[in-house]
Scaffold this motif. Structure first.
Motif, short mmCIF file in Angstrom:
data_model
loop_
_atom_site.label_atom_id
_atom_site.label_comp_id
_atom_site.label_asym_id
_atom_site.label_seq_id
_atom_site.Cartn_x
_atom_site.Cartn_y
_atom_site.Cartn_z
N VAL A 233 0.83 -1.08 0.09
CA VAL A 233 -0.15 0.04 -0.01
C VAL A 233 0.91 1.13 -0.18
N GLY A 234 1.09 1.90 -1.18
CA GLY A 234 1.89 3.16 -1.32
C GLY A 234 3.32 2.38 -1.06
N ASN A 235 4.00 3.02 -0.04
CA ASN A 235 5.55 2.81 0.09
C ASN A 235 5.59 1.62 1.14
N ASP A 236 4.24 1.12 1.70
CA ASP A 236 4.50 0.13 2.82
C ASP A 236 4.27 -1.17 2.22
N GLN A 237 5.05 -2.05 2.71
CA GLN A 237 5.16 -3.38 2.61
C GLN A 237 5.03 -4.45 3.43
N ARG A 238 3.99 -5.16 3.39
CA ARG A 238 3.80 -6.11 4.73
C ARG A 238 3.66 -7.74 4.13
N HIS A 239 4.40 -8.73 4.66
CA HIS A 239 4.45 -9.75 4.37
C HIS A 239 3.39 -10.74 5.04
N LEU A 240 2.36 -11.38 4.57
CA LEU A 240 1.25 -12.04 4.98
C LEU A 240 1.30 -13.48 4.90
N ARG A 241 0.77 -14.00 6.05
CA ARG A 241 0.89 -15.46 6.07
C ARG A 241 -0.39 -16.08 6.24
N ALA A 242 -0.64 -17.19 5.98
CA ALA A 242 -1.90 -17.87 6.39
C ALA A 242 -2.34 -17.63 7.70
N GLY A 243 -3.69 -17.33 7.82
CA GLY A 243 -4.22 -16.58 9.19
C GLY A 243 -4.31 -15.26 9.21
N ASP B 218 5.87 -10.97 -5.27
CA ASP B 218 7.13 -10.33 -5.13
C ASP B 218 6.73 -8.74 -5.19
N PRO B 219 7.01 -7.93 -4.56
CA PRO B 219 6.82 -6.51 -4.58
C PRO B 219 7.75 -5.80 -5.62
N ALA B 220 8.60 -6.30 -6.12
CA ALA B 220 9.46 -6.18 -7.34
C ALA B 220 8.47 -6.16 -8.60
N LEU B 221 7.72 -7.10 -8.69
CA LEU B 221 6.99 -7.37 -10.02
C LEU B 221 5.95 -5.96 -10.15
N GLU B 222 5.78 -5.96 -11.56
CA GLU B 222 4.87 -4.85 -11.92
C GLU B 222 3.56 -5.37 -11.98
N PRO B 223 2.69 -4.72 -11.00
CA PRO B 223 1.21 -5.28 -11.12
C PRO B 223 0.38 -4.91 -12.16
N VAL B 224 -0.54 -5.92 -12.35
CA VAL B 224 -1.68 -5.74 -13.66
C VAL B 224 -3.14 -5.63 -12.62
N ASP B 225 -3.98 -5.13 -13.40
CA ASP B 225 -5.26 -4.79 -12.98
C ASP B 225 -5.82 -6.18 -12.33
N ALA B 226 -6.36 -6.13 -11.02
CA ALA B 226 -6.92 -7.45 -10.61
C ALA B 226 -8.13 -7.89 -11.44
N ALA B 227 -8.70 -7.11 -12.04
CA ALA B 227 -9.93 -7.39 -12.92
C ALA B 227 -9.51 -8.69 -13.87
N LEU B 228 -8.33 -8.70 -14.25
CA LEU B 228 -7.70 -9.82 -15.23
C LEU B 228 -8.00 -11.14 -14.47
N ILE C 159 -4.05 -7.94 11.04
CA ILE C 159 -4.01 -8.73 12.23
C ILE C 159 -3.42 -9.91 11.89
N GLU C 160 -2.17 -10.36 12.55
CA GLU C 160 -1.52 -11.55 12.30
C GLU C 160 -2.40 -12.58 12.89
N GLY C 161 -2.14 -13.74 11.99
CA GLY C 161 -2.81 -14.80 12.80
C GLY C 161 -2.22 -15.30 13.83
N ALA C 162 -0.97 -15.07 14.08
CA ALA C 162 -0.14 -15.77 15.32
C ALA C 162 -0.63 -15.02 16.60
N ALA C 163 -1.01 -13.87 16.37
CA ALA C 163 -1.27 -12.89 17.51
C ALA C 163 -2.50 -13.48 18.30
#
Length: 323
Positions: free
Chosen positions: A57-67, A83-93, A137-141
């Protein structure tokens, strides 16, 4: 069976007043190298069911795991990616073949459930202003334990295809949204914003609950200070510092929030609403309402649609119908 009155709960009160309506909307499966950009028009709620990915989100990057569960504020563009380095495409695809179940990339490394939360007119800010732009909200919390169980139920209902499964998914998502809010507020404690921060302070929490329990009462500063068990000066300074408004301003604001909800419902005249929540005259109610919402009660009701306007006229007392 013994039925007792439920305790006063300001968060539940507010969610009801602002007509918060979660809806389970999509499932996304992705694999390999992938990156999707989302442009939501409402508050988004996402949960990682399987695998892991990145949220950008903007310049913020968060690693998400199951849960892990994520709440994205209204209209905040975000990217889900391997991978945050990849160029994103429109989610509608990813949803070209099925608007409710998207697939992208190669394989099935990641599985996400997504939903939206909409609010009634003028209500969103009262919830969203309490939240950070991105809530994870991290699933491990520890606070996320109920979310894990609910996520299992949501996944089961989504896959079942049984009668009523979509309605059940929406109800489960509503519970998940409430638990996500609660987990965030509890984790921030004294650092929580607004009246939620006040609920972590026992004397102030008693005052907020008293206001919600009896909104029509014309609360005076000394009355509220007595509830808090503090001197007027100490209480007033403490309340304003934690909640961001004076105690009387908060009480008046809550009364007007109730009034707005009832105007939208369209079953009462503005005059009857004003009397029932403690305003001594229509003019006093109209002036206070316009200060908060920028329009008169009548204009506000008209914005809610013809059903609200017509029902209010039909149920109005003859002597107050013109109010």
């Amino acid at each position: 069976m013994i039925i007792q009155n439920a305790p006063v709960d300001p968060l539940s009160d507010l969610l009801e007043m602002v007509h918060a309506k979660p809806a389970c909307s999509v499932r996304l499966e992705a694999g390999g190298a992938w990156s999707l950009r989302f442009r939501p028009q409402s508050c988004k709620f996402n949960a990682v069911r399987k695998g892991e990915c990145w949220l950008v989100v903007g310049n913020d990057q968060r690693h998400l795991r199951a849960g892990d569960c994520v709440v994205i504020k209204e209209c905040a563009e975000f990217v889900l990616t391997s991978d945050p380095a990849l160029e994103p495409v429109d989610a509608a695809l990813a949803f070209g073949d099925d608007a409710l179940a998207g697939r992208y990339g190669v394989g099935h490394d990641v599985d996400l459930l997504g939903g939206s939360v909409t609010f009634g007119p003028d209500g969103a800010s009262q919830i969203l202003d309490l939240l950070p732009s991105t809530l994870v909200i991290e699933g491990a919390a520890t606070a996320a334990a109920p979310l894990g169980w609910l996520l299992d139920q949501l996944d089961s209902e989504w896959r079942s295809g049984k009668a009523g499964s979509r309605a059940a998914c929406d109800d489960i998502l509503r519970l998940m949204f409430v638990h996500a809010l609660r987990a965030d507020f509890e984790s921030r404690g004294e650092n929580a914003l607004g009246w939620i921060g006040g609920l972590s302070d026992p004397p102030l929490a008693a005052v907020i609950r008293a206001i919600h329990a009896d909104p029509a009462r014309l609360w005076r500063l000394e009355d509220l200070a007595d509830v808090a068990g503090q001197s007027r000066s100490t209480f007033a300074a403490r309340f304003r510092a934690r909640v961001g408004a004076t105690p009387v301003e908060y009480a008046t604001g809550w009364r007007l929030t109730i009034a707005a909800s009832r105007l939208r419902a369209g079953r009462e005249s503005a005059s009857s609403i004003a009397r029932s929540i403690g305003f001594l005259s229509d003019s006093a109610f109209g002036a206070a309402f316009k200060r908060k919402f920028g329009v008169s009660p009548g204009q506000y009701r008209a914005k809610a649609g013809p059903r609200a306007t017509s029902e209010a006229v039909l149920t109005a007392d003859p002597e107050t119908a013109a109010a």
